[in-house]
Design an enzyme around this catalytic site. Sequence first.
Site, PDB file in Angstrom:
ATOM      1  N   CYS A   1      -4.885  -0.195   9.188  1.00  0.00           N
ATOM      2  CA  CYS A   1      -3.483  -0.570   9.450  1.00  0.00           C
ATOM      3  C   CYS A   1      -3.322  -1.198  10.832  1.00  0.00           C
ATOM      4  O   CYS A   1      -3.185  -2.414  10.976  1.00  0.00           O
ATOM      5  CB  CYS A   1      -2.551   0.643   9.329  1.00  0.00           C
ATOM      6  N   ARG A   2      -3.334  -0.372  11.878  1.00  0.00           N
ATOM      7  CA  ARG A   2      -2.955  -0.864  13.208  1.00  0.00           C
ATOM      8  C   ARG A   2      -3.987  -1.783  13.842  1.00  0.00           C
ATOM      9  O   ARG A   2      -3.629  -2.856  14.358  1.00  0.00           O
ATOM     10  CB  ARG A   2      -2.680   0.328  14.146  1.00  0.00           C
TER      11      ARG A   2
HETATM   12  P1  4NP Z   1      -4.695   3.258  10.965  1.00  0.00           P
HETATM   13  O1  4NP Z   1      -3.889   4.131   9.866  1.00  0.00           O
HETATM   14  O2  4NP Z   1      -5.370   4.258  11.878  1.00  0.00           O
HETATM   15  O3  4NP Z   1      -3.627   2.480  11.636  1.00  0.00           O
HETATM   16  O4  4NP Z   1      -5.681   2.417  10.176  1.00  0.00           O
HETATM   17  C1  4NP Z   1      -4.482   5.158   9.130  1.00  0.00           C
HETATM   18  C2  4NP Z   1      -5.288   4.853   8.070  1.00  0.00           C
HETATM   19  C3  4NP Z   1      -5.849   5.862   7.319  1.00  0.00           C
HETATM   20  C4  4NP Z   1      -5.584   7.174   7.628  1.00  0.00           C
HETATM   21  C5  4NP Z   1      -4.788   7.471   8.704  1.00  0.00           C
HETATM   22  C6  4NP Z   1      -4.236   6.468   9.454  1.00  0.00           C
HETATM   23  N1  4NP Z   1      -6.132   8.206   6.841  1.00  0.00           N
HETATM   24  O5  4NP Z   1      -5.824   9.380   7.106  1.00  0.00           O
HETATM   25  O6  4NP Z   1      -6.886   7.939   5.903  1.00  0.00           O
END
Ligand code: 4NP
Length: 160
Positions: free
Chosen positions: A13-14
């Site tokens: 995501c981020r």
């Molecule tokens: P990111 O978001 O760190 O912005 O890519 C997430 C993606 C997956 C998970 C948590 C946050 N997860 O728990 O799988």
Amino acid sequence: MISVLFVCLGNICRSPSGEAVFRKMVQEAGLEDDFHIDSAGIIGWHAGQGADRRMKAHAIKRGYELTSISRAVTPKDLATFDYIIAMDDQNLADLHSLDVAASFRSKIFKMTDFCRECTHTVVPDPYYGGPQGFEEVLDILEDACAGLLERIKKDHELRA
Ligand code: 4NP
């Protein structure tokens, strides 16, 4: 070549969004030949997967195509990248833990350190929330990536 690595928890995501927003800004500044831009996650749960489809859908509305494939950050990344940008305090702490000899502290930053307009102190994890969370991620990243590019241009005396 100046290398920049964006890091979040899952790298779906981020940090893929940070990578895409920053890459577009670098291209618009005509500086793409000066940069290597990548992203990675603290965890490898989503390794091999493309970005989250909700994140992709919000990003494309603003003209950002998320093409990166998730991978976990490695100790080698700490040694090789010039700027390592964490999305929140936990990512920052985890990167510091990976930097066992504290050799690379000076190149590990938090994304919001570069905010110019927004007052956020982290890029909040949108994964378990609703659509507004994804928009908020992009709002913060657009502000912070502009500040990051200014900072790097100053550090390296780049003109564009
Ligand atoms: P990111 O978001 O760190 O912005 O890519 C997430 C993606 C997956 C998970 C948590 C946050 N997860 O728990 O799988």
